[in-house]
Design a protein around this motif. Structure first.
Motif, PDB file in Angstrom:
ATOM      1  N   GLN A 199       0.858  -1.190   0.000  1.00 27.44           N
ATOM      2  CA  GLN A 199       0.000   0.000   0.000  1.00 27.44           C
ATOM      3  C   GLN A 199       0.895   1.241   0.000  1.00 27.44           C
ATOM      4  OE1 GLN A 199      -0.772  -2.492   2.670  1.00 27.44           O
ATOM      5  NE2 GLN A 199      -1.860  -3.443   0.952  1.00 27.44           N
ATOM      6  N   LEU A 200       0.496   2.241  -0.763  1.00 25.12           N
ATOM      7  CA  LEU A 200       1.307   3.453  -0.935  1.00 25.12           C
ATOM      8  C   LEU A 200       0.507   4.684  -0.545  1.00 25.12           C
ATOM      9  CD1 LEU A 200       2.723   2.572  -4.470  1.00 25.12           C
ATOM     10  CD2 LEU A 200       3.868   2.237  -2.277  1.00 25.12           C
ATOM     11  N   VAL A 201       1.121   5.571   0.216  1.00 22.99           N
ATOM     12  CA  VAL A 201       0.453   6.799   0.642  1.00 22.99           C
ATOM     13  C   VAL A 201       1.400   7.976   0.422  1.00 22.99           C
ATOM     14  CG1 VAL A 201      -0.616   8.050   2.535  1.00 22.99           C
ATOM     15  CG2 VAL A 201      -0.896   5.570   2.373  1.00 22.99           C
ATOM     16  N   GLU A 202       0.936   8.929  -0.388  1.00 23.33           N
ATOM     17  CA  GLU A 202       1.734  10.112  -0.675  1.00 23.33           C
ATOM     18  C   GLU A 202       1.432  11.227   0.313  1.00 23.33           C
ATOM     19  OE1 GLU A 202       0.344   8.280  -4.643  1.00 23.33           O
ATOM     20  OE2 GLU A 202      -0.501   8.765  -2.677  1.00 23.33           O
ATOM     21  N   SER A 203       2.396  12.114   0.486  1.00 25.26           N
ATOM     22  CA  SER A 203       2.202  13.308   1.306  1.00 25.26           C
ATOM     23  C   SER A 203       3.176  14.378   0.851  1.00 25.26           C
ATOM     24  CB  SER A 203       2.412  12.995   2.788  1.00 25.26           C
ATOM     25  OG  SER A 203       3.743  12.563   3.022  1.00 25.26           O
ATOM     26  N   GLY A 204       2.932  15.600   1.312  1.00 21.90           N
ATOM     27  CA  GLY A 204       3.854  16.688   1.022  1.00 21.90           C
ATOM     28  C   GLY A 204       3.377  17.685  -0.011  1.00 21.90           C
ATOM     29  N   GLY A 205       2.287  17.378  -0.679  1.00 21.75           N
ATOM     30  CA  GLY A 205       1.791  18.310  -1.678  1.00 21.75           C
ATOM     31  C   GLY A 205       1.155  19.531  -1.030  1.00 21.75           C
ATOM     32  N   GLU A 206       1.361  20.689  -1.647  1.00 24.74           N
ATOM     33  CA  GLU A 206       0.757  21.926  -1.175  1.00 24.74           C
ATOM     34  C   GLU A 206       0.840  22.980  -2.269  1.00 24.74           C
ATOM     35  OE1 GLU A 206       3.692  22.241   2.211  1.00 24.74           O
ATOM     36  OE2 GLU A 206       3.767  24.312   1.498  1.00 24.74           O
ATOM     37  N   SER A 207       0.397  24.185  -1.949  1.00 27.90           N
ATOM     38  CA  SER A 207       0.451  25.298  -2.890  1.00 27.90           C
ATOM     39  C   SER A 207       1.717  26.110  -2.640  1.00 27.90           C
ATOM     40  CB  SER A 207      -0.775  26.185  -2.722  1.00 27.90           C
ATOM     41  OG  SER A 207      -1.951  25.479  -3.038  1.00 27.90           O
ATOM     42  N   VAL A 208       2.448  26.371  -3.704  1.00 30.30           N
ATOM     43  CA  VAL A 208       3.680  27.154  -3.620  1.00 30.30           C
ATOM     44  C   VAL A 208       3.751  28.125  -4.794  1.00 30.30           C
ATOM     45  CG1 VAL A 208       4.979  25.361  -2.433  1.00 30.30           C
ATOM     46  CG2 VAL A 208       5.024  25.474  -4.926  1.00 30.30           C
ATOM     47  N   LEU A 215       9.432  21.853  -3.124  1.00 28.09           N
ATOM     48  CA  LEU A 215       8.643  20.947  -2.307  1.00 28.09           C
ATOM     49  C   LEU A 215       9.327  19.594  -2.291  1.00 28.09           C
ATOM     50  CD1 LEU A 215       4.895  21.454  -3.384  1.00 28.09           C
ATOM     51  CD2 LEU A 215       5.906  22.028  -1.174  1.00 28.09           C
ATOM     52  N   ARG A 216       9.085  18.853  -1.210  1.00 21.81           N
ATOM     53  CA  ARG A 216       9.517  17.458  -1.174  1.00 21.81           C
ATOM     54  C   ARG A 216       8.305  16.583  -0.903  1.00 21.81           C
ATOM     55  NH1 ARG A 216      13.722  14.028   2.626  1.00 21.81           N
ATOM     56  NH2 ARG A 216      12.024  14.227   4.140  1.00 21.81           N
ATOM     57  N   LEU A 217       8.020  15.706  -1.851  1.00 21.24           N
ATOM     58  CA  LEU A 217       6.945  14.740  -1.691  1.00 21.24           C
ATOM     59  C   LEU A 217       7.502  13.455  -1.091  1.00 21.24           C
ATOM     60  CD1 LEU A 217       5.080  15.126  -5.112  1.00 21.24           C
ATOM     61  CD2 LEU A 217       4.821  16.464  -3.012  1.00 21.24           C
ATOM     62  N   PRO A 245       4.528  26.794 -12.923  1.00 17.99           N
ATOM     63  CA  PRO A 245       3.068  26.562 -12.955  1.00 17.99           C
ATOM     64  C   PRO A 245       2.695  25.284 -13.717  1.00 17.99           C
ATOM     65  CG  PRO A 245       3.537  28.871 -13.309  1.00 17.99           C
ATOM     66  CD  PRO A 245       4.885  28.172 -13.299  1.00 17.99           C
ATOM     67  N   GLU A 246       3.502  24.928 -14.713  1.00 19.82           N
ATOM     68  CA  GLU A 246       3.239  23.719 -15.491  1.00 19.82           C
ATOM     69  C   GLU A 246       3.430  22.434 -14.674  1.00 19.82           C
ATOM     70  OE1 GLU A 246       3.774  27.113 -17.837  1.00 19.82           O
ATOM     71  OE2 GLU A 246       5.243  26.241 -16.448  1.00 19.82           O
ATOM     72  N   ASP A 247       4.013  22.548 -13.494  1.00 16.76           N
ATOM     73  CA  ASP A 247       4.178  21.386 -12.621  1.00 16.76           C
ATOM     74  C   ASP A 247       2.925  21.114 -11.786  1.00 16.76           C
ATOM     75  OD1 ASP A 247       7.519  22.540 -12.059  1.00 16.76           O
ATOM     76  OD2 ASP A 247       6.911  20.871 -13.366  1.00 16.76           O
ATOM     77  N   THR A 248       1.940  21.990 -11.866  1.00 12.31           N
ATOM     78  CA  THR A 248       0.699  21.796 -11.129  1.00 12.31           C
ATOM     79  C   THR A 248       0.022  20.512 -11.571  1.00 12.31           C
ATOM     80  OG1 THR A 248       0.343  24.163 -10.775  1.00 12.31           O
ATOM     81  CG2 THR A 248      -1.601  22.728 -10.710  1.00 12.31           C
ATOM     82  N   ALA A 249      -0.243  19.626 -10.593  1.00 12.30           N
ATOM     83  CA  ALA A 249      -0.817  18.317 -10.905  1.00 12.30           C
ATOM     84  C   ALA A 249      -1.043  17.548  -9.615  1.00 12.30           C
ATOM     85  CB  ALA A 249       0.119  17.518 -11.824  1.00 12.30           C
ATOM     86  N   VAL A 250      -1.762  16.443  -9.751  1.00  6.17           N
ATOM     87  CA  VAL A 250      -1.808  15.442  -8.687  1.00  6.17           C
ATOM     88  C   VAL A 250      -0.651  14.479  -8.920  1.00  6.17           C
ATOM     89  CG1 VAL A 250      -3.112  13.568  -7.656  1.00  6.17           C
ATOM     90  CG2 VAL A 250      -4.295  15.656  -8.382  1.00  6.17           C
ATOM     91  N   TYR A 251       0.176  14.321  -7.925  1.00  9.97           N
ATOM     92  CA  TYR A 251       1.350  13.449  -8.025  1.00  9.97           C
ATOM     93  C   TYR A 251       1.070  12.129  -7.319  1.00  9.97           C
ATOM     94  CZ  TYR A 251       4.166  17.228  -9.931  1.00  9.97           C
ATOM     95  OH  TYR A 251       4.674  18.213 -10.751  1.00  9.97           O
ATOM     96  N   CYS A 252       1.298  11.032  -8.033  1.00 11.53           N
ATOM     97  CA  CYS A 252       1.062   9.694  -7.502  1.00 11.53           C
ATOM     98  C   CYS A 252       2.360   8.897  -7.521  1.00 11.53           C
ATOM     99  CB  CYS A 252       0.045   8.942  -8.346  1.00 11.53           C
ATOM    100  SG  CYS A 252      -1.599   9.628  -8.316  1.00 11.53           S
ATOM    101  N   GLY A 298      -2.502   9.790  -4.418  1.00 13.46           N
ATOM    102  CA  GLY A 298      -2.019  11.050  -4.964  1.00 13.46           C
ATOM    103  C   GLY A 298      -2.031  12.193  -3.961  1.00 13.46           C
ATOM    104  N   THR A 299      -1.220  13.197  -4.257  1.00 13.38           N
ATOM    105  CA  THR A 299      -1.154  14.411  -3.456  1.00 13.38           C
ATOM    106  C   THR A 299      -1.096  15.606  -4.398  1.00 13.38           C
ATOM    107  OG1 THR A 299       0.041  15.516  -1.639  1.00 13.38           O
ATOM    108  CG2 THR A 299       1.391  14.341  -3.252  1.00 13.38           C
TER     109      THR A 299
END
Length: 124
Positions: A3-12, A18-20, A88-95, A117-118
């Motif tokens: 099982q995988l759980v992401e964290s660290g995503g936010e608005s910058v 950022l570090r995910l 801005p082009e990096d804006t996304a949900v990261y999985c 995802g985060t």
């Protein structure tokens, strides 16, 4: 099964960092090749980076090469994605994703397990 759980995503803001993190449980972490993928609004999910089981090999999408760094700590069952010079082009949900086998792959269909995802949002 892992099982995988992401964290660290936010608005910058653009230019920031950022570090995910991707924490794994339920499997032998070091047995898996790991990858990061992202999906921007209205776009298909795309490959970002991947890392081999021992960290000996990594691969990056051209769009993030030189700005993002993938790493893993098998003792902590955790993978990371350090993201610098965000755009801005990096804006996304990261999985994060995991695949059995040895080779690094960029094709999504080769990955067996996925996190939820985060969200990363980069403003200009």
């Amino acid at each position: 099964q892992v099982q995988l759980v992401e964290s660290g995503g936010e608005s910058v803001q653009a230019g920031g960092s950022l570090r995910l993190s991707c924490a794994a449980s339920g499997g032998t972490f070091s047995n898996y090749v790991l990858g990061w993928f992202r999906q921007a609004p209205g776009k298909e999910r795309e490959f970002v980076a991947a890392i081999s089981r021992t960290s000996a090999s990594t691969a990056y999408a051209d769009s993030v090469k030189g700005r993002f760094t993938i790493s893993r700590d098998n003792a902590k069952n955790t993978m990371y994605l350090q993201m610098n010079s965000l755009e801005p082009e990096d804006t996304a949900v990261y999985c994060c994703a995991a695949r059995t086998g040895i080779m690094i792959k960029s094709r999504q269909s080769t990955y067996d397990y996925w996190g939820q995802g985060t969200q990363v949002t980069v403003s200009s």
